[in-house]
Enzyme design. Structure first.
Site, PDB file in Angstrom:
ATOM      1  N   THR A  28     -13.666  10.826   6.543  1.00  0.00           N
ATOM      2  CA  THR A  28     -12.652  10.946   5.504  1.00  0.00           C
ATOM      3  C   THR A  28     -11.378  11.576   6.061  1.00  0.00           C
ATOM      4  OG1 THR A  28     -12.320  11.601   3.205  1.00  0.00           O
ATOM      5  CG2 THR A  28     -13.307  13.232   4.657  1.00  0.00           C
ATOM      6  N   GLY A  55      -0.170  -0.686   1.956  1.00  0.00           N
ATOM      7  CA  GLY A  55       1.249  -0.720   1.637  1.00  0.00           C
ATOM      8  C   GLY A  55       1.490  -0.775   0.144  1.00  0.00           C
ATOM      9  N   SER A  56       0.615  -1.451  -0.579  1.00  0.00           N
ATOM     10  CA  SER A  56       0.741  -1.505  -2.036  1.00  0.00           C
ATOM     11  C   SER A  56       0.589  -0.119  -2.644  1.00  0.00           C
ATOM     12  CB  SER A  56      -0.315  -2.450  -2.616  1.00  0.00           C
ATOM     13  OG  SER A  56      -0.096  -3.769  -2.184  1.00  0.00           O
ATOM     14  N   TRP A  87       7.054  -9.586  -2.381  1.00  0.00           N
ATOM     15  CA  TRP A  87       5.625  -9.562  -2.640  1.00  0.00           C
ATOM     16  C   TRP A  87       5.341  -8.912  -3.989  1.00  0.00           C
ATOM     17  CZ3 TRP A  87       1.766 -12.221  -1.063  1.00  0.00           C
ATOM     18  CH2 TRP A  87       0.451 -11.768  -1.226  1.00  0.00           C
ATOM     19  N   HIS A 187       0.133  -7.630   9.864  1.00  0.00           N
ATOM     20  CA  HIS A 187       1.449  -6.991   9.978  1.00  0.00           C
ATOM     21  C   HIS A 187       1.731  -6.482  11.391  1.00  0.00           C
ATOM     22  CE1 HIS A 187       2.091  -6.377   5.358  1.00  0.00           C
ATOM     23  NE2 HIS A 187       1.678  -7.587   5.671  1.00  0.00           N
ATOM     24  N   ARG A 218      -4.894  20.845  -3.338  1.00  0.00           N
ATOM     25  CA  ARG A 218      -5.581  21.243  -2.103  1.00  0.00           C
ATOM     26  C   ARG A 218      -4.804  20.884  -0.839  1.00  0.00           C
ATOM     27  NH1 ARG A 218     -11.678  19.321  -1.075  1.00  0.00           N
ATOM     28  NH2 ARG A 218     -11.834  20.125  -3.219  1.00  0.00           N
TER      29      ARG A 218
END
Length: 392
Positions: A28, A55-56, A87, A187, A218
């Protein structure tokens, strides 16, 4: 496909970096993500980089961050100027946050928002310009920045398609108050999935970090300007101050990104060599309209618009490309106004959208990769030249 739309850019370095993460047992978001953020910010000469899972997501968090600024926040009903061609997730965060979208037609040559329309498109409700550099080709980012400053507007750059492009000696994705990038497979660099937000604004940096992970405190510094720390450490670790998301990347994504970023300059050199070949083949052929370079393109791909005056049979041309094993697709997302989802938007058009429709109806692109494509590009031209003579 003998000439595909996308191709892998990984080598042994990326695989070894992933294996180190796997061996560590810790996947993580952690120190490797932080290191990639630092390197990406330094590469672009920006103060802050915030990595996310796509990217979204970068666009979503970037738009959201402007709603939570202490001074001059965006609010629902504010208007944003956008290009008609881009896009889908350039636009969706605007709709999701209740912004009014005002579409600007593109220049047919560059495929980017027409800066000559921009000034006249501003209304009393306009609060932001969202600039998009299409497929590696820098938009008029300097002009957009100037207009935004003159009119006290926010300027956001969606640079998901144009990493490593430059305008006036400055990297695309660094002109905006907040800027976004994508690391999807096809990309300029790939982290499997991933995205990045860049900003010099300390407050926006903290807001983006908070929104990235649940809206909690945090990941914020002890001297954060977003909240005042309380004495109870038990609850401080799970204190939620903004309506956030979970769009965190993993250590695996960042490990690959570090290796890919090292290779980016050479990738861009290779892409630009292919651009020179493509341009030499197509630039003087009136049957095909190709993208005119503004600044220094990082050449995501190669766009071709069949000259409408020639009245070609587009279906026959596409059939010939398919039979030749050449991959192709619509230019980015085409004219966004032509998609079903537009019914959910509150929008206006600054002027009639003409060029975006031409690109939508007559345009397509083929791939560019960070290795030599001279044979593929020559074949592309031969196929198009042959079929264009037959189906005119």
């Amino acid at each position: 496909m003998s000439y595909s739309l996308a191709a892998p850019s990984w080598g042994e370095e990326e695989l070894e970096a992933l294996q180190k993460v796997i061996d560590s047992g810790f996947f993580t978001m952690g120190p490797i993500v932080s290191e990639f953020e630092n390197q990406f910010a330094a590469y672009h000469n920006k103060k802050h980089a915030i990595m996310v899972n796509s990217g979204s997501s970068a666009n979503l968090v970037a738009v959201a961050s402007l709603f939570f600024k202490k001074e001059r926040p965006l609010k629902r009903g504010d208007e944003v100027l956008v290009p008609a061609l881009s896009w889908a997730t350039t636009y969706h965060p605007l709709q999701q946050y209740g912004l009014k979208v005002r579409f600007i037609d593109i220049e047919l040559e560059t495929l980017n928002m027409d800066p000559n329309i921009l000034r006249g498109a501003i209304t009393e409700n306009t609060r932001m310009i969202l600039g998009v550099s299409i497929l590696g080709n820098p938009a008029a980012l300097d002009v957009m920045r100037e207009i935004a400053d003159e009119n006290d507007l926010y300027f956001m750059e969606d640079n998901c398609e144009s990493m490593d492009a430059e305008l006036n000696g400055k990297k695309a994705g660094t002109f905006g108050d907040v800027n976004t990038f994508s690391f999807f497979f096809s990309h300029h660099i790939s982290t499997m999935e991933g995205g990045m937000i860049l900003t010099d604004d300390d407050e926006l940096n903290e807001i983006c970090r908070c929104l990235r992970a649940h809206g909690w405190t945090r990941d914020l510094p002890n001297n954060s300007q977003l909240f005042e720390k309380k004495e109870d450490d038990l609850f401080e670790a799970y204190r939620f101050i903004l309506p956030g998301y979970n769009v965190r990347p993993t250590e695996l994504n960042a490990a690959a990104g570090i290796e890919q970023l090292k290779k980016l300059p050479d990738f861009t050199i290779a892409r630009r060599k292919n651009l020179a070949i493509f341009t030499s083949l197509f630039e003087n052929d009136k049957r095909f309209i190709i993208q005119k370079e503004n600044g220094v393109s990082s050449c995501f791909c190669f766009t071709i618009i069949l000259n409408p005056e020639m009245k070609f049979d587009r279906a026959a041309i596409f059939d010939a490309l398919s039979k030749a094993g050449i991959g192709f697709r619509i230019i980015t997302g085409g004219n966004f106004l032509r998609h079903d989802v537009i019914k959910y938007y509150d929008y206006t058009e600054a002027t009639p959208v003409i060029n975006a429709n031409i690109a939508h109806d007559y345009g397509f692109f083929v791939g560019n990769h960070p290795f030599d494509l001279s044979a593929e590009l020559k074949k592309l031209y031969q196929v198009l030249d042959s079929v264009a003579k037959e189906v005119k």
